[in-house]
Design a protein around this motif. Structure first.
Motif, PDB file in Angstrom:
ATOM      1  N   ALA A 272     -28.735 -16.755  13.297  1.00  0.00           N
ATOM      2  CA  ALA A 272     -27.444 -17.320  13.677  1.00  0.00           C
ATOM      3  C   ALA A 272     -26.589 -16.247  14.336  1.00  0.00           C
ATOM      4  CB  ALA A 272     -26.737 -17.877  12.451  1.00  0.00           C
ATOM      5  N   SER A 273     -26.079 -16.546  15.534  1.00  0.00           N
ATOM      6  CA  SER A 273     -25.293 -15.569  16.267  1.00  0.00           C
ATOM      7  C   SER A 273     -23.880 -15.486  15.717  1.00  0.00           C
ATOM      8  CB  SER A 273     -25.226 -15.959  17.754  1.00  0.00           C
ATOM      9  OG  SER A 273     -26.504 -15.902  18.339  1.00  0.00           O
ATOM     10  N   SER A 274     -23.457 -14.268  15.444  1.00  0.00           N
ATOM     11  CA  SER A 274     -22.068 -14.071  15.065  1.00  0.00           C
ATOM     12  C   SER A 274     -21.217 -14.118  16.323  1.00  0.00           C
ATOM     13  CB  SER A 274     -21.909 -12.712  14.374  1.00  0.00           C
ATOM     14  OG  SER A 274     -22.339 -11.675  15.244  1.00  0.00           O
ATOM     15  N   GLY A 275     -19.911 -14.228  16.143  1.00  0.00           N
ATOM     16  CA  GLY A 275     -19.034 -14.244  17.297  1.00  0.00           C
ATOM     17  C   GLY A 275     -19.099 -12.933  18.051  1.00  0.00           C
ATOM     18  N   GLY A 276     -18.595 -12.962  19.277  1.00  0.00           N
ATOM     19  CA  GLY A 276     -18.590 -11.753  20.088  1.00  0.00           C
ATOM     20  C   GLY A 276     -19.680 -11.771  21.136  1.00  0.00           C
TER      21      GLY A 276
END
Length: 313
Positions: A272-276
């Motif tokens: 899961a990609s974190s923000g940014g």
């Protein structure tokens, strides 16, 4: 702003376009629906002489996100059909280039894949769809040229960033996975509600490639070709700054060739990609060990994905 609110604003903006009269003016500030679980990459491969390398199979491509390998879940060889929008600067600063823009736009369609679906937006302080509501796309060069000839008036101020936002929304109506915008402008903006940072962030969060042809008058203080270059490089597109009529035609031809020569790869991030911002690198193991130059976007801007109060697309 959460993705739920972005979707509501986008739905309202697109409803206004559908209900407008032919050649509608897109008056409202555009909104975005940029995020997607599938990260789509448009990848060009060239040899050391700058020639496109075609016919490569999927297994020679490797994708890395933040230096972590990813599994390719979508692959298409070069010259797959594309949904592409021409964004044509219609402000007063472009008046000397009106005929060049019409000729270049027609040449672009002539050199594109016959199955492509093409639309055009003109912009000054407002944004106008060149094609009528009932036929939002075309692959006919003459149809596009006639539509642009009626739409281009070369007057007023410049809302480039609003036009880019509207173009990204219009692309969502297209049927093809590959999506691109070709911007013909001097890069200046003195009328947008959308900021450069907003359009850059949302371009990085989308699967859209921006190509730019900068027609810059040295005496125009509002011209800003650096902005065009930043947007093109961020999305993996090409940018040209022609100095003559002949070079305008050549630039448009090269943009069309770049689009037709691109491979399309897609992947769903392994975790899961974190923000940014997440950096992307594509490596190609070319036949015979030849050195090749691989170009794609530098990365993408991730937002919140299925974290409880918001749900990604």
């Amino acid at each position: 702003m959460g993705m739920t609110m972005w979707r509501m604003l986008a739905a309202s903006a697109m409803a206004a376009v559908y209900l407008a009269a032919p050649h509608a003016t897109l008056q409202d500030r555009p909104s975005f629906t940029a995020e997607s679980e599938l990260v789509v990459l448009h990848v060009t491969v060239k040899d050391q002489q700058g020639r496109y390398v075609s016919g490569l199979p999927q297994d020679v491509f490797s994708i890395f996100e933040d230096n972590r390998p990813q599994s390719v879940s979508f692959f298409s060889s070069e010259d797959a059909p594309v949904t592409v929008g021409l964004l044509v600067d219609n402000s007063g600063s472009m008046q000397p280039n009106r005929d060049l823009v019409l000729a270049a736009s027609m040449a672009f369609v002539e050199r594109s894949n016959p199955q492509d679906e093409v639309f055009a937006l003109t912009f000054n302080e407002t944004i106008q769809a060149a094609l009528p509501q009932e036929t939002p796309f075309t692959s006919d060069p003459a149809v596009l040229r006639d539509a642009l000839a009626h739409a281009i008036s070369t007057r007023g101020r410049t809302a480039l960033y609003d036009a880019l936002a509207a173009g990204e929304e219009y692309l969502a109506r297209g049927q093809f996975e590959r999506k691109a915008l070709v911007v013909v402008s001097d890069g200046g903006d003195n009328a947008s509600a959308t900021t450069f940072e907003e359009i850059l962030n949302h371009t990085q969060a989308s699967n859209v490639v921006i190509h730019a042809v900068g027609l810059v008058d040295a005496s125009d203080e509002d011209a800003n070709p650096k902005r065009l270059k930043q947007l093109a490089q961020a999305s993996g597109g090409v940018v040209f700054q022609p100095r003559s009529a002949r070079q305008v035609a050549e630039a448009i031809e090269r943009v069309a060739l770049d689009i037709r020569s691109a491979y399309t790869l897609g992947y769903v991030p392994a975790s899961a990609s974190s923000g940014g911002f997440h950096r992307i690198r594509v490596a190609v193991r070319s036949p015979g060990g030849r050195n090749v130059v691989v170009k794609t976007r530098a990365g993408y801007m991730a937002g919140r994905r299925a974290r409880g109060d918001d749900h990604a697309q």
